[in-house]
Design a protein around this motif. Structure first.
Motif, PDB file in Angstrom:
ATOM      1  N   ALA A  57       0.563  -0.371   3.765  1.00 38.20           N
ATOM      2  CA  ALA A  57       1.649  -1.178   3.210  1.00 38.20           C
ATOM      3  C   ALA A  57       1.262  -2.644   3.169  1.00 38.20           C
ATOM      4  CB  ALA A  57       2.920  -0.988   4.036  1.00 38.20           C
ATOM      5  N   ALA A  58       0.637  -3.128   4.236  1.00 43.43           N
ATOM      6  CA  ALA A  58       0.212  -4.528   4.268  1.00 43.43           C
ATOM      7  C   ALA A  58      -0.835  -4.798   3.188  1.00 43.43           C
ATOM      8  CB  ALA A  58      -0.339  -4.873   5.644  1.00 43.43           C
ATOM      9  N   LYS A  59      -1.726  -3.841   2.981  1.00 42.17           N
ATOM     10  CA  LYS A  59      -2.772  -4.007   1.966  1.00 42.17           C
ATOM     11  C   LYS A  59      -2.178  -4.166   0.569  1.00 42.17           C
ATOM     12  CE  LYS A  59      -7.143  -1.986   0.419  1.00 42.17           C
ATOM     13  NZ  LYS A  59      -8.096  -0.855   0.595  1.00 42.17           N
ATOM     14  N   ARG A  60      -1.050  -3.497   0.308  1.00 46.06           N
ATOM     15  CA  ARG A  60      -0.408  -3.604  -1.011  1.00 46.06           C
ATOM     16  C   ARG A  60       0.141  -5.001  -1.276  1.00 46.06           C
ATOM     17  NH1 ARG A  60       1.527   1.608   0.386  1.00 46.06           N
ATOM     18  NH2 ARG A  60       3.574   0.785   0.987  1.00 46.06           N
ATOM     19  N   THR A  61       0.316  -5.787  -0.220  1.00 41.51           N
ATOM     20  CA  THR A  61       0.853  -7.137  -0.403  1.00 41.51           C
ATOM     21  C   THR A  61      -0.252  -8.180  -0.620  1.00 41.51           C
ATOM     22  OG1 THR A  61       0.832  -7.812   1.940  1.00 41.51           O
ATOM     23  CG2 THR A  61       2.721  -6.505   1.183  1.00 41.51           C
ATOM     24  N   ALA A  62      -1.512  -7.764  -0.586  1.00 39.10           N
ATOM     25  CA  ALA A  62      -2.615  -8.724  -0.702  1.00 39.10           C
ATOM     26  C   ALA A  62      -2.515  -9.527  -1.995  1.00 39.10           C
ATOM     27  CB  ALA A  62      -3.946  -7.978  -0.645  1.00 39.10           C
ATOM     28  N   ARG A  63      -2.862 -10.802  -1.909  1.00 42.21           N
ATOM     29  CA  ARG A  63      -2.809 -11.696  -3.059  1.00 42.21           C
ATOM     30  C   ARG A  63      -3.973 -12.679  -2.944  1.00 42.21           C
ATOM     31  NH1 ARG A  63       1.016 -16.188  -3.819  1.00 42.21           N
ATOM     32  NH2 ARG A  63      -1.005 -17.111  -4.346  1.00 42.21           N
TER      33      ARG A  63
ATOM     34  N   ARG B  45       8.868   2.480   9.418  1.00 40.15           N
ATOM     35  CA  ARG B  45       9.873   2.345   8.356  1.00 40.15           C
ATOM     36  C   ARG B  45      10.334   0.898   8.219  1.00 40.15           C
ATOM     37  NH1 ARG B  45      14.350   6.224  10.297  1.00 40.15           N
ATOM     38  NH2 ARG B  45      15.442   5.477   8.415  1.00 40.15           N
ATOM     39  N   ILE B  46      10.552   0.244   9.351  1.00 41.28           N
ATOM     40  CA  ILE B  46      11.003  -1.140   9.329  1.00 41.28           C
ATOM     41  C   ILE B  46       9.954  -2.046   8.700  1.00 41.28           C
ATOM     42  CG2 ILE B  46      11.588  -3.133  10.791  1.00 41.28           C
ATOM     43  CD1 ILE B  46      12.728  -1.001  12.811  1.00 41.28           C
ATOM     44  N   ILE B  47       8.707  -1.899   9.129  1.00 42.23           N
ATOM     45  CA  ILE B  47       7.660  -2.796   8.634  1.00 42.23           C
ATOM     46  C   ILE B  47       7.277  -2.448   7.205  1.00 42.23           C
ATOM     47  CG2 ILE B  47       5.319  -3.650   9.057  1.00 42.23           C
ATOM     48  CD1 ILE B  47       5.902  -3.233  12.067  1.00 42.23           C
ATOM     49  N   ASN B  48       7.419  -1.193   6.801  1.00 42.05           N
ATOM     50  CA  ASN B  48       7.243  -0.857   5.385  1.00 42.05           C
ATOM     51  C   ASN B  48       8.278  -1.604   4.536  1.00 42.05           C
ATOM     52  OD1 ASN B  48       5.012   0.818   5.541  1.00 42.05           O
ATOM     53  ND2 ASN B  48       6.219   2.699   5.698  1.00 42.05           N
ATOM     54  N   GLY B  49       9.499  -1.770   5.080  1.00 41.13           N
ATOM     55  CA  GLY B  49      10.509  -2.555   4.381  1.00 41.13           C
ATOM     56  C   GLY B  49      10.108  -4.022   4.269  1.00 41.13           C
ATOM     57  N   ILE B  50       9.541  -4.559   5.342  1.00 41.00           N
ATOM     58  CA  ILE B  50       9.037  -5.929   5.302  1.00 41.00           C
ATOM     59  C   ILE B  50       7.957  -6.065   4.226  1.00 41.00           C
ATOM     60  CG2 ILE B  50       7.745  -7.675   6.606  1.00 41.00           C
ATOM     61  CD1 ILE B  50       9.155  -6.617   9.142  1.00 41.00           C
ATOM     62  N   ALA B  51       7.043  -5.102   4.186  1.00 33.37           N
ATOM     63  CA  ALA B  51       5.976  -5.136   3.184  1.00 33.37           C
ATOM     64  C   ALA B  51       6.535  -5.047   1.772  1.00 33.37           C
ATOM     65  CB  ALA B  51       4.982  -3.998   3.437  1.00 33.37           C
ATOM     66  N   ALA B  52       7.566  -4.232   1.581  1.00 35.59           N
ATOM     67  CA  ALA B  52       8.180  -4.116   0.252  1.00 35.59           C
ATOM     68  C   ALA B  52       8.781  -5.445  -0.184  1.00 35.59           C
ATOM     69  CB  ALA B  52       9.250  -3.028   0.262  1.00 35.59           C
ATOM     70  N   GLY B  53       9.432  -6.149   0.765  1.00 33.52           N
ATOM     71  CA  GLY B  53       9.984  -7.458   0.451  1.00 33.52           C
ATOM     72  C   GLY B  53       8.905  -8.460   0.116  1.00 33.52           C
TER      73      GLY B  53
END
Length: 352
Positions: free
Chosen positions: A34-40, A127-135
């Motif tokens: 999930a964190a990897k999907r947020t890479a920029r 689940r909680i941190i996946n939500g953070i990653a989605a945000g």
């Protein structure tokens, strides 16, 4: 005591004291995708180090000013914990931080979270941190680090707490508010319910009503608890697009203090926000809260967002173009007022 007697004892382990290091390691592995999907652009390292690296030049900045924000989600957590619906509370956490950053004219770059609990449940925490990653992903912000604290004796019965930390940047000279003048138009962007402020009041109203979290929502579909957990809207990409288009003089995130307290924070002394309350419809959740609690309109306006989650103060000559831009991005935009001489917020009309 002799060395042989010390080494012969069955010593207490950290796990027996209530802290499971292996569970913490398992959580880090579970959230890495999930964190990897947020890479920029600008991200230099992933999760797991002692610190996270970010390259401002790699993100495209030439003369950057950093902007930082931190926040939590308040007692909305209580509803998430009691109902078990924890998948979107992380979106709230991100939104409360990054929506503040854009009000300064900054682009959110990276985010760190703090998650504390009495006993780490890897599935729930994921689940909680996946939500953070989605945000983070939805606001173009990289999740590059955080802290998971297992604290037996501090949190009980499945309780947990969250805090978020966001850092953004702007080119020097791009900070907001800037250039707010009499005659500017105030645009309101629709909220998605209560967002993340006023939940101590909300919980008291639910108690007064005799309902519970599983009761049918009196103001919409589904259960009451789920309805009240509707996540805070993210305004980052829309707000930044409007700022970059030109003509935006200020933005105000409508959080604690509601419509009465937040807009004056971005207006110079001697100027006021004249707001027409009849220009938008009060969402049903706020009407139910007000009617159930016997809440006056002034109290409602200084407690909740009342259906407007973000305000833009814009050049009157550019207002039409900015409305068209925002509506093209899927926003519900309302012209709710103008900047006039005076102080604070000057209301006319009534909430409909």
């Amino acid at each position: 005591m002799s060395e042989s007697k010390v080494t012969g004892r069955n010593g207490l382990t950290y796990a027996e004291a209530g802290v499971d290091i292996d569970a913490g390691n398992a959580l880090v592995e579970a959230i890495k995708p999930a964190a990897k999907r947020t890479a920029r652009s600008g991200v230099m390292s992933g999760l797991g180090g002692f610190g996270a690296l970010f390259d401002l030049k790699g993100a495209g900045y030439k003369d950057p000013i950093l902007v930082a924000a931190t926040d939590g989600v308040g007692t909305k957590l209580r509803i998430a914990i009691d109902t078990g619906h924890v998948d979107t509370i992380g979106v709230d956490l991100v939104a409360m931080c990054v929506n503040d950053l854009v009000c300064q004219g900054a682009e959110p770059l990276f985010f760190l979270d703090y998650f504390a609990t009495g006993k780490l449940d890897v599935g729930q925490a994921t689940r909680i941190i996946n939500g953070i990653a989605a945000g983070c992903e939805a606001s173009g912000c990289a999740l590059i680090g955080g802290e998971t604290a297992e604290m037996p004796g501090m949190y009980h019965g499945g309780d947990f707490d969250l805090a978020g930390f966001a850092v953004g940047a702007m080119e020097r000279g791009g900070d907001l508010p800037s250039g707010v003048v009499e005659g500017d138009v105030i645009l309101g962007l629709a909220s998605n319910g209560v967002h993340s402020n006023g939940y101590s009041f909300v919980r008291k109203v639910v108690e007064m009503s005799g309902l519970n979290w599983d009761s049918p929502s009196p103001f919409g579909d589904g259960a009451l608890g789920a309805a009240l957990l509707a996540p805070t809207r993210l305004y980052v990409k829309q707000a930044l697009a409007a700022v970059r288009a030109g003509g935006v003089h200020a933005l105000a995130h409508i959080t604690g203090g509601g419509i009465t307290e937040n807009p004056p924070r971005v207006v110079p002394d001697g100027l006021a926000c004249a707001i027409d309350l009849s220009s938008w419809q009060l969402p049903p959740v706020f009407r139910w809260l007000a009617e159930t609690a016997g809440m006056s309109e002034p109290e409602l306006l200084k407690t909740f967002n009342c259906g407007i989650g973000m305000m833009l103060v814009v050049d009157s000559a550019r207002a039409g173009d900015i409305v068209a831009l925002l509506e093209g991005m899927g926003e519900s935009v309302t012209r709710i007022g103008t900047i006039v001489q005076g102080e604070g917020v000057i209301y006319k009309g009534r909430l409909l």
